[in-house]
Design an enzyme around this catalytic site. Structure first.
Site, PDB file in Angstrom:
ATOM      1  N   HIS A 443       0.645  -1.144  -0.001  1.00 14.82           N
ATOM      2  CA  HIS A 443       0.047   0.011   0.326  1.00 14.82           C
ATOM      3  C   HIS A 443       0.655   1.067  -0.076  1.00 14.82           C
ATOM      4  O   HIS A 443       0.615   2.375  -0.471  1.00 14.82           O
ATOM      5  CB  HIS A 443      -0.787  -0.061   1.159  1.00 14.82           C
ATOM      6  CG  HIS A 443      -2.091  -0.840   1.029  1.00 14.82           C
ATOM      7  ND1 HIS A 443      -2.764  -1.452   2.078  1.00 14.82           N
ATOM      8  CD2 HIS A 443      -2.853  -1.031  -0.346  1.00 14.82           C
ATOM      9  CE1 HIS A 443      -3.643  -2.088   1.466  1.00 14.82           C
ATOM     10  NE2 HIS A 443      -3.721  -2.046   0.089  1.00 14.82           N
ATOM     11  N   ARG A 550     -18.364   9.485 -32.086  1.00 15.15           N
ATOM     12  CA  ARG A 550     -19.013   8.254 -32.639  1.00 15.15           C
ATOM     13  C   ARG A 550     -20.335   8.130 -31.684  1.00 15.15           C
ATOM     14  O   ARG A 550     -20.218   7.923 -30.532  1.00 15.15           O
ATOM     15  CB  ARG A 550     -18.149   6.840 -32.003  1.00 15.15           C
ATOM     16  CG  ARG A 550     -16.661   7.005 -32.764  1.00 15.15           C
ATOM     17  CD  ARG A 550     -16.025   5.749 -32.369  1.00 15.15           C
ATOM     18  NE  ARG A 550     -14.704   5.676 -32.777  1.00 15.15           N
ATOM     19  CZ  ARG A 550     -13.707   6.093 -32.094  1.00 15.15           C
ATOM     20  NH1 ARG A 550     -13.607   6.674 -31.018  1.00 15.15           N
ATOM     21  NH2 ARG A 550     -12.208   6.021 -32.695  1.00 15.15           N
ATOM     22  N   ARG A 586     -20.314  12.284 -35.869  1.00 17.84           N
ATOM     23  CA  ARG A 586     -20.524  11.547 -37.041  1.00 17.84           C
ATOM     24  C   ARG A 586     -22.019  11.060 -37.162  1.00 17.84           C
ATOM     25  O   ARG A 586     -22.338  10.426 -35.933  1.00 17.84           O
ATOM     26  CB  ARG A 586     -19.596  10.405 -36.894  1.00 17.84           C
ATOM     27  CG  ARG A 586     -19.548   9.384 -38.290  1.00 17.84           C
ATOM     28  CD  ARG A 586     -18.335   8.253 -38.453  1.00 17.84           C
ATOM     29  NE  ARG A 586     -18.758   7.549 -37.207  1.00 17.84           N
ATOM     30  CZ  ARG A 586     -17.843   6.464 -37.107  1.00 17.84           C
ATOM     31  NH1 ARG A 586     -16.630   6.137 -37.607  1.00 17.84           N
ATOM     32  NH2 ARG A 586     -18.016   5.769 -35.833  1.00 17.84           N
ATOM     33  N   ASN A 703      -8.956   3.091 -40.666  1.00 16.66           N
ATOM     34  CA  ASN A 703      -9.138   1.734 -40.322  1.00 16.66           C
ATOM     35  C   ASN A 703      -9.962   1.154 -41.499  1.00 16.66           C
ATOM     36  O   ASN A 703      -9.384   0.032 -41.971  1.00 16.66           O
ATOM     37  CB  ASN A 703     -10.191   1.751 -39.025  1.00 16.66           C
ATOM     38  CG  ASN A 703      -9.307   2.250 -37.858  1.00 16.66           C
ATOM     39  OD1 ASN A 703      -7.962   2.673 -38.046  1.00 16.66           O
ATOM     40  ND2 ASN A 703      -9.954   2.483 -36.729  1.00 16.66           N
ATOM     41  N   ASP A 704     -10.947   1.743 -42.059  1.00 14.71           N
ATOM     42  CA  ASP A 704     -11.851   0.917 -42.981  1.00 14.71           C
ATOM     43  C   ASP A 704     -11.096   1.380 -44.373  1.00 14.71           C
ATOM     44  O   ASP A 704     -10.926   0.264 -45.245  1.00 14.71           O
ATOM     45  CB  ASP A 704     -13.291   1.666 -43.059  1.00 14.71           C
ATOM     46  CG  ASP A 704     -14.163   0.724 -42.113  1.00 14.71           C
ATOM     47  OD1 ASP A 704     -13.943  -0.256 -42.085  1.00 14.71           O
ATOM     48  OD2 ASP A 704     -15.010   1.447 -41.760  1.00 14.71           O
TER      49      ASP A 704
END
Length: 819
Positions: A443, A550, A586, A703-704
């Site tokens: 701790h 998103r 988006r 990414n896509d």
């Protein structure tokens, strides 16, 4: 007895999210199985249910459990954390150990892991067949121990896949992947076997695992350089074994696969409990136990005195805040421990004083812990000692042993340090700590790390002989303590300290200032967001706006779509959190790859190329209109920008432009609202100039775009290693977008994963990208890199990158340029 259903509780406090939100295809696309994820706010992973520990890798970044109903569960702390080599992680359990729900599994340094890893979000995956997972509502903060899901046996399948045994084949290979077979490589091996019917096993020494089971593969503990035997039985055994062999020999899709290295030699010595570097003078802390009378008054009076002392300390601990709060709760639990209280009361019953009885009880408990031989458990002995001294001081009505005054740059040395002693220290003058005993997960180590104080533990009895005032260099990162260092060592360490302080101070100050390149060119650094919590983190990190909100998080994992008011309220909260910073929202990006129950759609053989993104919005204009109304009502027009996903050409853009203008008129909004396009298809990239003449801005989703350009499904483990956004073919498309936007007088940004990579920044800027939307954690470092760049050099580097032969060559060029 095995039950049919098991309830899962949150393994730690944090943000509960669907598995889809994990920025890693292996998890998000459920290649390893169904599950959920938690973005933690504490550094202790606990068991989500009772069961048996199946495996813990040497790097201690993950653990697999077999629950009481037979289901197997993988808990993977953060993303790409295997690369940390165990730094910052400390396993509290080992294979074969029985655990109950809530039992500690792995402790980890929350800040250090967050800084070094791709992300802290932790997938929890059901990795065995024959079970179904039912998840509670996501998109919310949960406390550790809160119910989040259930796992139950699935209905038996009508027929199981039968494997013929008319062919046997085996092959031996060396594992070249840098980190061996961990979660992602294991998933890729299992995925590579999907086209085959043969049963395939991996054999390492005397251990054997079903190659179709990611949990079984993890249990092998295969490291880089290990020799494994691939054994197949069935009609296509040879082809199946060869497929796995080729995947392993190619590096299992892990960057940096290399020839096996010799094993490192591990030696005993000091252990880093809190990272950092310090120069200072030694000060020994000597804390003596206070004497207590052996015999007391009558038993009732002694018991009452003990109860009063315990209650007072418990009340004091209840006021702890910050990192001390969790430790205080652990101490309060010890104060209420029935075994401790029973042992103390038994001593009081024989005529002993309350102080003597309490000390005897804690000594007995400490001895029992030491007898286990478990180093991690033995770190709890310090907590018992701490409470022993606090309770006795309260009983005697005296102060605990005083902490000496610290001079500037003090490096404190002690046999061990108790949490209460640390909390009494003047941390302004405390440069570092070295203890002869103790452990890295004690701790006091947690408190030191929280306060940013470098600390070494288990340094040995020798440190107790260091005289007060002796010059020291404490390098916790290297786990070294240099006694009476020479002038050269002091000078070199002083330079390192100055450089670290200057860099941190500079980045902290500059993170909240607009980002400009060395030649004055303005580059906006925005953040990708998926919640209100993300927005607060982005502002704290220095984000200049949101480059991608998103909105799917509002629509997934629910029986009905969110209504207009719910959407508006959420968008409004995010906008308010950002202040006046731009917010790019988006529109809904769901479809065949992210189905929702209230939008029934026919099954698609290839959902990545199906009805998704703007295509679905155009097919359901009612949903599009409602979302546009919610956005315009929730976000001020001057702050608001709207972006369309999965656009291929202007035919996808123009109908939405018309609809947006209609909604603005309905709501009486006169001020124009920017409507941009997300460039995710090669078609849109090649037509960027044409699209930019009508769209207000372009933002690249790497990414896509990468998977479509390279014809490799990022959700398919057998080929996902090919999906590399630094591929020259992808960069050439980025160049087309930059040129097209510039010709039309528009700006081009990037909100895909590549935007968070500082190594890619000079290339992207050289290709015409003027806005990078990254993860909040990467923003300070990204800004620091961008501020050192020169546009002419970036353009030259970008052209070389587009002419390179491979992603590896591109990265080599970037490293050389940044160096």
């Amino acid at each position: 007895m095995i039950g049919d259903s098991v309830t899962l509780v949150a393994p730690f406090a944090g943000w509960l999210a669907p598995l889809d939100s994990v920025p890693d295809a292996v998890f998000a696309e459920r290649m390893m199985g169904d599950g959920f994820a938690i973005d933690p706010v504490e550094g202790l992973l606990r068991a989500p249910a009772a069961g048996e520990v199946l495996s813990v890798p040497a790097t201690a970044h993950a653990v697999t459990l077999r629950l009481d109903n037979g289901a197997e569960l993988l808990l993977h702390i953060g993303l790409e954390t295997v690369a940390l080599g165990g730094k910052g992680f400390d396993a509290r359990v080992e294979a074969g150990q029985r655990v109950a729900a809530g039992d500690p599994l792995i402790a980890f340094d929350l800040d250090a892991v967050a800084e070094a890893a791709k992300a802290l979000i932790t997938p929890v995956v059901l990795a065995s067949e024959g079970y179904v997972l039912t998840l509670d509502a996501t998109g919310r903060l949960v406390e550790a121990g809160a119910s989040v899901a259930r796992i139950a046996r699935a209905e038996p399948r009508e027929a199981a896949r039968a494997a013929s045994v008319d062919e046997r084949f085996e092959r031996e290979v060396i594992v070249a992947a840098t980190h061996g077979i961990h979660a992602r490589p294991a998933a890729r091996i299992a995925a590579a076997l999907r086209p085959f019917v043969a049963e395939v096993a991996l054999v390492a020494g005397d251990r054997r695992a079903n190659a179709r089971s990611t949990v079984a593969l993890l249990g092998l503990g295969v490291t880089s350089g290990s020799c494994v035997r691939i054994v197949g039985a069935g009609a296509d055994a040879r082809a199946a074994v060869e497929a796995v062999a080729e995947l392993i020999l190619s590096g299992l899709g892990e960057e940096g696969a290399a020839a096996p290295a010799a094993p490192a030699i591990v030696t005993q010595g000091p252990v880093c409990a809190s990272p950092g570097l310090a120069i200072g003078q030694a000060l020994q802390l000597h804390a003596a136990d206070q004497a207590v009378p052996e015999f007391g008054k009558d038993a009732a009076a002694e018991r009452a005195a003990l109860d009063t002392a315990l209650a007072g300390i418990s009340a004091r601990l209840a006021g702890a805040r910050g990192a001390a709060a969790e430790i205080a709760e652990a101490h309060r639990a010890l104060l209420d421990d029935p075994e401790l209280l029973a042992a103390a009361n038994a001593q009081i019953a024989t005529g002993r004083s309350a102080g003597f009885a309490w000390r005897a009880a804690t000594v007995e408990a400490s001895a029992a812990i030491r007898a286990t031989g478990d180093a991690l458990l033995m770190e709890r002995v310090a907590d018992l000692k701490d409470l022993e001294r606090q309770v006795i001081a309260a009983l005697l009505g005296t102060a605990e042993a005083s902490i000496p005054a610290l001079r500037p740059h003090t490096i404190l040395i002690a046999e061990d340090l108790l949490p209460s002693q640390f909390l009494a220290l003047d941390t302004v003058n405390l440069a570092g700590i070295a203890t002869a005993a103790g452990g890295p997960t004690s701790h006091v180590a947690i408190l030191a790390a929280s306060a940013g104080i470098p600390m070494l533990v288990a340094a040995g009895e020798g440190v107790l002989a260091v005289a007060d005032g002796t010059p020291l260099i404490l390098d916790a990162d290297a786990a070294t303590l240099t006694i009476e260092p020479g002038p050269e060592a002091l000078a070199e360490t002083s330079e390192r300290l100055s450089a670290v302080r200057e860099r941190r101070a500079r980045e902290a100050a500059e993170a909240h200032a607009p980002c400009r390149m060395a030649d004055g060119k303005r580059i906006e650094i925005f953040a990708n967001l998926g919640s209100v919590t993300d927005a607060a983190a982005a502002v704290a990190a220095g984000a200049e706006g949101c480059g991608l909100l998103r909105t799917e998080f509002l629509f997934l994992d629910r029986a009905t779509a969110p209504d207009e008011d719910e959407q508006r309220e959420t968008y409004s909260r995010i906008a308010a959190t950002l202040g006046e910073r731009p917010l790019i929202v988006r529109t809904l990006d769901i479809g065949g790859d992210k189905p929702v129950p209230y939008l029934p759609m026919a099954g698609e053989e290839n959902p990545a190329l199906g009805l998704r993104g703007v295509r679905l919005s155009l097919a359901r204009p009612d949903l599009m209109r409602l979302q546009l109304r919610a956005i315009l009502r929730g976000v001020p027009a001057g702050q608001c920008r709207i972006m369309l996903p999965m656009v291929a050409d202007l035919g996808d853009y123009r109908p939405v432009r018309t609809l947006l203008d209609e909604v603005r008129a309905e709501l009486g909004i006169a001020e124009p609202v920017q409507l941009g396009v997300m460039i995710e298809t090669p078609a849109a990239a090649m037509l960027a100039g044409q699209i930019a003449r009508e769209a207000d801005f372009l933002s690249i989703g790497t990414n896509d775009l990468t998977q479509y350009t390279l014809a490799a499904d990022r959700g398919n483990a057998a080929v996902s290693q090919r999906v590399d956004a630094m591929h020259p073919a992808v960069l050439r498309l980025v160049r087309e977008v930059g040129k097209g936007a510039a010709a039309a007088g528009r700006w081009a940004g990037m909100c895909g994963g590549l935007a968070s990579d500082p190594l890619a920044a000079p290339i992207l800027i050289g290709l015409g990208i003027t806005e990078l939307s990254a993860t909040p954690a990467s923003i300070p470092g990204l800004k620091a890199v961008v501020r050192k760049l020169d546009m002419n050099a970036c353009v030259a580097l970008a052209e070389k990158a587009c002419d390179a032969a491979s992603p590896a060559e591109v990265r080599a060029l970037a490293r050389e340029a940044l160096a």
